[in-house]
Design an enzyme around this catalytic site. Structure first.
Site, short mmCIF file in Angstrom:
data_model
loop_
_atom_site.label_atom_id
_atom_site.label_comp_id
_atom_site.label_asym_id
_atom_site.label_seq_id
_atom_site.Cartn_x
_atom_site.Cartn_y
_atom_site.Cartn_z
N CYS A 299 3.07 -49.84 44.29
CA CYS A 299 2.66 -49.46 45.64
C CYS A 299 1.33 -48.71 45.60
CB CYS A 299 3.75 -48.66 46.32
SG CYS A 299 4.52 -47.41 45.27
N SER A 300 1.35 -47.39 45.75
CA SER A 300 0.08 -46.67 45.82
C SER A 300 0.23 -45.24 45.31
CB SER A 300 -0.40 -46.67 47.27
OG SER A 300 0.61 -46.10 48.09
N CYS A 301 1.09 -45.02 44.31
CA CYS A 301 1.29 -43.67 43.79
C CYS A 301 -0.03 -43.14 43.25
CB CYS A 301 2.36 -43.67 42.69
SG CYS A 301 3.94 -44.25 43.32
N CYS B 229 -1.37 -48.32 40.47
CA CYS B 229 0.06 -48.30 40.76
C CYS B 229 0.43 -49.72 41.11
CB CYS B 229 0.42 -47.36 41.91
SG CYS B 229 2.17 -47.48 42.31
FE FE Z 1 3.20 -46.36 43.91
#
Ligand code: FE
Length: 195
Positions: free
Chosen positions: A101-103, A98
């Site tokens: 961010c951190s999906c 991602c």
């Molecule tokens: Fe994300």
């Protein structure tokens, strides 16, 4: 201080403020984290992979509509509104990142590991995936194409690793044990059973 450290400190500050104001019970927060690490964790994803390896009709449904097929096994919920399964083949190796961010597909993989959220992983997996995979212990043969999937709030990806050779006689549970979290992110492959 890295951006991740700064984020961790911010999260901690927000949590302690919420606790102080009596809005959040820290024990509840701990239980939620534990739930995602153990129950909702990568064991679910491994079951999906084992099923895809052994049930051709399920496999077809999985690649047609990941979210729906995965819901058949009882997995779904927050951070999993749209899960897309991508298939590793002898020609293509898939890996997920991602960049924003951190999906991450929580219902099938649990909470994302720290390195998944790091700036280095997020930028380098796009700029130089082969090199980074090599550093993480996975040499992708030059004959194989590397395909990088950028997760977003809408679509989360689950890599279905190739079924290792010599696993024809194994049952679903034994197959699932070969499927690591990292192999479903695409930074590793499924384990070959010990003979
Ligand atoms: Fe994300």
């Amino acid at each position: 201080m890295t951006a991740d450290d700064a984020r961790a400190i911010r999260v901690e500050a927000v949590e302690s403020l919420l606790v102080e104001k009596g809005l959040v019970d820290p024990a509840v927060v701990d239980r939620i984290v534990e739930h995602y690490e153990t129950n909702v964790g990568p064991l679910n994803g491994a079951k999906v992979v084992a099923r895809a390896w052994t049930d051709p009709a399920f496999r077809e449904r999985l690649f047609a509509n990941g979210t729906k097929a995965i819901a058949e096994l009882g997995f779904g919920g927050p951070e999993g509104a749209m899960i897309v399964a991508v298939e590793n083949t002898p020609e293509v190796h898939n890996v997920v990142v991602c960049t924003l961010c951190s999906c991450y597909p929580w219902p099938v993989l649990g909470l994302p590991p720290t390195w998944y959220k790091s700036d280095a992983y997020r930028s380098r997996m796009v700029a130089e995936p082969r090199k980074l995979l090599g550093e993480m212990g996975l040499e992708v043969p030059a004959t194989k194409k590397v395909r990088v999937w950028d997760s977003s709030a809408e679509a989360r990806y689950l890599v279905i690793p190739e079924r290792p050779p010599g696993t024809e006689a194994l049952g679903a549970e034994e197959l699932a044990a070969l499927v690591s979290r990292d192999s479903m992110i695409g930074v590793a492959v499924a384990k070959v059973p010990a003979s």
